[in-house]
Write a protein that holds these residues in place. Structure first.
Motif, mmCIF file in Angstrom:
data_model
loop_
_atom_site.group_PDB
_atom_site.id
_atom_site.type_symbol
_atom_site.label_atom_id
_atom_site.label_comp_id
_atom_site.label_asym_id
_atom_site.label_seq_id
_atom_site.Cartn_x
_atom_site.Cartn_y
_atom_site.Cartn_z
ATOM 1 N N UNK A 18 1.012 -1.168 0.030
ATOM 2 C CA UNK A 18 -0.340 0.000 0.427
ATOM 3 C C UNK A 18 1.444 0.968 0.232
ATOM 4 N N UNK A 19 0.433 2.287 -1.073
ATOM 5 C CA UNK A 19 1.006 3.738 -0.843
ATOM 6 C C UNK A 19 0.174 4.497 -0.817
ATOM 7 N N UNK A 20 0.515 5.513 0.607
ATOM 8 C CA UNK A 20 -0.632 6.895 0.667
ATOM 9 C C UNK A 20 0.067 7.798 -0.637
ATOM 10 N N UNK A 21 -1.040 7.908 -0.972
ATOM 11 C CA UNK A 21 -0.739 9.196 -2.099
ATOM 12 C C UNK A 21 -1.722 10.731 -1.219
ATOM 13 N N UNK A 22 -0.819 12.088 -2.044
ATOM 14 C CA UNK A 22 -1.304 13.120 -1.905
ATOM 15 C C UNK A 22 -2.417 13.504 -1.597
ATOM 16 N N UNK A 23 -3.192 13.029 -2.248
ATOM 17 C CA UNK A 23 -4.866 13.759 -2.969
ATOM 18 C C UNK A 23 -6.132 14.212 -1.611
ATOM 19 N N UNK A 24 -5.952 15.345 -1.699
ATOM 20 C CA UNK A 24 -7.050 15.418 -0.543
ATOM 21 C C UNK A 24 -6.829 16.102 0.839
ATOM 22 N N UNK A 25 -7.577 16.123 1.431
ATOM 23 C CA UNK A 25 -7.464 17.106 3.014
ATOM 24 C C UNK A 25 -7.434 15.699 3.808
ATOM 25 N N UNK A 26 -6.416 15.962 4.887
ATOM 26 C CA UNK A 26 -6.468 15.455 6.647
ATOM 27 C C UNK A 26 -6.848 16.125 7.457
ATOM 28 N N UNK A 27 -7.887 15.679 8.442
ATOM 29 C CA UNK A 27 -8.055 16.670 10.029
ATOM 30 C C UNK A 27 -7.979 15.981 10.846
ATOM 31 N N UNK A 28 -7.814 14.668 10.605
ATOM 32 C CA UNK A 28 -7.808 13.974 12.102
ATOM 33 C C UNK A 28 -6.116 13.123 12.372
ATOM 34 N N UNK A 29 -6.058 13.495 13.600
ATOM 35 C CA UNK A 29 -4.712 12.829 14.321
ATOM 36 C C UNK A 29 -4.618 10.901 13.751
ATOM 37 N N UNK A 30 -3.826 10.525 12.972
ATOM 38 C CA UNK A 30 -4.055 9.065 12.762
ATOM 39 C C UNK A 30 -2.540 8.282 13.045
ATOM 40 N N UNK A 31 -2.344 7.307 13.367
ATOM 41 C CA UNK A 31 -1.218 6.444 13.587
ATOM 42 C C UNK A 31 -1.116 5.459 11.675
ATOM 43 N N UNK A 32 -0.223 6.062 10.964
ATOM 44 C CA UNK A 32 -0.113 4.918 9.541
ATOM 45 C C UNK A 32 0.412 4.495 9.428
ATOM 46 N N UNK A 33 0.336 3.379 9.679
ATOM 47 C CA UNK A 33 1.564 2.382 8.829
ATOM 48 C C UNK A 33 1.477 1.533 7.406
ATOM 49 N N UNK A 34 1.856 1.705 6.910
ATOM 50 C CA UNK A 34 1.784 1.464 5.371
ATOM 51 C C UNK A 34 2.902 1.019 5.082
ATOM 52 N N UNK A 35 2.947 0.504 3.754
ATOM 53 C CA UNK A 35 4.362 0.092 2.933
ATOM 54 C C UNK A 35 5.508 1.233 2.202
ATOM 55 N N UNK A 36 4.428 2.112 1.462
ATOM 56 C CA UNK A 36 5.270 3.985 0.881
ATOM 57 C C UNK A 36 4.444 4.578 1.783
ATOM 58 N N UNK A 37 4.863 5.875 1.150
ATOM 59 C CA UNK A 37 4.218 7.538 1.412
ATOM 60 C C UNK A 37 4.217 7.927 0.195
ATOM 61 N N UNK A 38 4.131 9.328 -0.040
ATOM 62 C CA UNK A 38 4.671 9.893 -0.664
ATOM 63 C C UNK A 38 5.134 11.280 -0.227
ATOM 64 N N UNK A 39 5.458 12.564 -0.543
ATOM 65 C CA UNK A 39 5.743 13.130 0.371
ATOM 66 C C UNK A 39 5.045 14.222 1.110
#
Length: 180
Positions: free
Chosen positions: A122-143
């Motif tokens: 799973x890779x998290x990409x940056x489209x959209x907005x987020x306002x909640x505090x989350x702990x994200x554990x994934x394989x890859x993530x964009x800057x």
């Protein structure tokens, strides 16, 4: 009673029936002698219309005449190619389904219906907005995704360290030559 009513004795097809074309039944029929196939050649023979798609009569087919792009990153290269990614993309806006303080893992994304299964990284990409505090554990993530998640007070952990990119030898050799 009107004569134009529909009755069993007045049934007829909407279009008059057309007789089947009978070839090879004499000159007078208009389809005799060569039966509409012309004289000689491949298309005059029986079974001649069973050639595979792309067959050009023995001539080198166009798909074999054209140049091929080699290598794992060309668009022809299967199954990789530039349009086949090795990660399942999930945008930041999709993480809004989670409650504040929740832990986002591939399994949790499947439970929420964001992903179908956990077979692909799973890779998290940056489209959209987020306002909640989350702990994200994934394989890859964009800057940009990392910025947005950490900006909302969340944390990001990678499940597997990304492979270091291989440096290109030619450019490196040129830089060394320039420095010397």
């Amino acid at each position: 009673m009107a004569s134009d009513e529909l009755n069993l004795h007045s049934l007829q097809p909407a279009q008059p029936r057309k007789d089947r074309k009978r070839v090879g039944r004499g000159q007078g029929s208009g389809k005799g002698r060569y039966s509409g196939r012309g004289i000689k050649g491949q298309k005059s023979r029986s079974g001649s219309h069973k050639m595979r798609a792309g067959f050009e009569g023995g001539q080198m087919p166009i798909y074999m005449r054209m140049g091929k792009l080699r290598g794992s990153t060309s668009k022809d290269a299967m199954p990789i190619g530039p349009f086949r990614t090795q990660t399942a993309p999930v945008n930041v806006r999709d993480l809004d389904r989670f409650d504040a303080g929740a832990e986002v893992t591939p399994e949790a994304l499947v439970e929420k219906g964001v992903l179908k299964n956990t077979k692909i990284d799973v890779k998290i990409l940056g489209m959209g907005e987020i306002s909640k505090k989350l702990t994200v554990r994934v394989h890859a993530i964009s800057a940009t995704a990392r910025e947005k998640i950490e900006g909302a007070g969340g944390t990001v952990e990678l499940l597997r360290q990304p492979k270091p990119e291989k440096k290109k030898k030619k450019k490196q050799a040129k830089k060394e030559a320039e420095q010397a």
